[in-house]
Design an enzyme around this catalytic site. Structure first.
Site, PDB file in Angstrom:
ATOM      1  N   CYS A 288      36.328  50.449  38.297  1.00  0.00           N
ATOM      2  CA  CYS A 288      35.994  51.235  39.438  1.00  0.00           C
ATOM      3  C   CYS A 288      34.782  51.183  40.241  1.00  0.00           C
ATOM      4  O   CYS A 288      34.619  50.764  41.308  1.00  0.00           O
ATOM      5  CB  CYS A 288      36.497  52.577  39.329  1.00  0.00           C
TER       6      CYS A 288
HETATM    7  C1  BEZ Z   1      38.106  51.253  34.828  1.00  0.00           C
HETATM    8  O1  BEZ Z   1      37.936  51.486  36.027  1.00  0.00           O
HETATM    9  O2  BEZ Z   1      37.450  50.641  34.616  1.00  0.00           O
HETATM   10  C2  BEZ Z   1      39.369  51.860  34.144  1.00  0.00           C
HETATM   11  C3  BEZ Z   1      39.859  52.797  34.422  1.00  0.00           C
HETATM   12  C4  BEZ Z   1      41.181  53.207  33.711  1.00  0.00           C
HETATM   13  C5  BEZ Z   1      41.484  52.489  32.589  1.00  0.00           C
HETATM   14  C6  BEZ Z   1      40.800  51.290  32.403  1.00  0.00           C
HETATM   15  C7  BEZ Z   1      39.584  50.888  32.989  1.00  0.00           C
END
Ligand code: BEZ
Length: 211
Positions: free
Chosen positions: A45
């Site tokens: 994100c």
């Molecule tokens: C991420 O944004 O890195 C992420 C969020 C939830 C699960 C795996 C990765």
């Protein structure tokens, strides 16, 4: 029933990093992209938000407002935005909804309980000036989205909203478009002054009309 293409998108009021947002009013008369993030302080994100901040001029050129969402409180969004600035070299320059009560996530079907009952999936909604849903895609939490593809789809949607064309496989801005089958050859002669190649009666290619 999940939100489907052509549906009027739900209106809502929710807190954001740029103050409370009443969605339909905030959209105004242009296009919009609403996209969700599973959780704050997560790596994928963080990279996505930095990338969208850098692409903001591209969205603005197309009269598109972008808005993100994460199911965490506003105070955490402000802390996270400093991390985004530090690690991605980009300032959060669009609102990020603080959907801690999951009001918007539930309205838009962004929580898929068999994937996770606390985090959202990675949803993207492209909304037209008529506030109707033009595209929705769903990615898993572990895969970062391709925002160049979102821009490509917007280019295609805006072309087809203005001209009687569709866009072929892997189309990129500047490449030939397809004249929609509902247009007769006689009408095509008038509508497409640059001419067209007729490969089949149903497959007619014309230079991109707005170039
Ligand atoms: C991420 O944004 O890195 C992420 C969020 C939830 C699960 C795996 C990765």
């Amino acid at each position: 029933m999940s939100l489907q293409l052509g549906d009027l998108v739900p209106d809502f009021t929710q807190e954001s990093t740029e103050g409370p947002i009443q969605f339909h009013q905030w959209l105004g008369s242009g296009w919009g992209v609403l996209f969700s993030h599973p959780k704050n302080f997560t790596p994928v994100c963080t990279t996505e938000l930095g990338a969208v901040a850098k692409l903001k001029p591209e969205f603005e050129k197309r009269n598109v407002k972008v808005i993100g969402l994460s199911v965490d409180p506003l105070k955490d969004h402000h802390i996270w935005s400093k991390d985004i600035e530090e690690t991605q070299g980009a300032t959060l320059n669009f609102p990020l909804l603080a959907d801690a009560d999951k009001k918007v996530s539930n309205l838009y079907g962004m929580i898929h309980p068999n994937a996770s009952d606390t985090m959202t999936v990675r949803s993207v909604f492209i909304i037209g000036p008529d506030k109707k849903l033009k595209l929705s895609i769903t990615y898993p939490a572990s895969t970062g989205r391709n925002f160049d593809e979102i821009l490509r789809v917007i280019d295609s949607l805006q072309l087809t909203a203005q001209y009687k064309v569709a866009t072929p496989v892997n189309w990129q801005h500047g490449q030939d478009c397809i004249i929609v089958p509902a247009v007769s050859d006689a009408e095509a002669d008038k509508l497409f002054p640059k001419g067209y190649k007729k490969l089949k009666p149903y497959l007619r290619l014309t230079p991109q009309p707005n170039r």
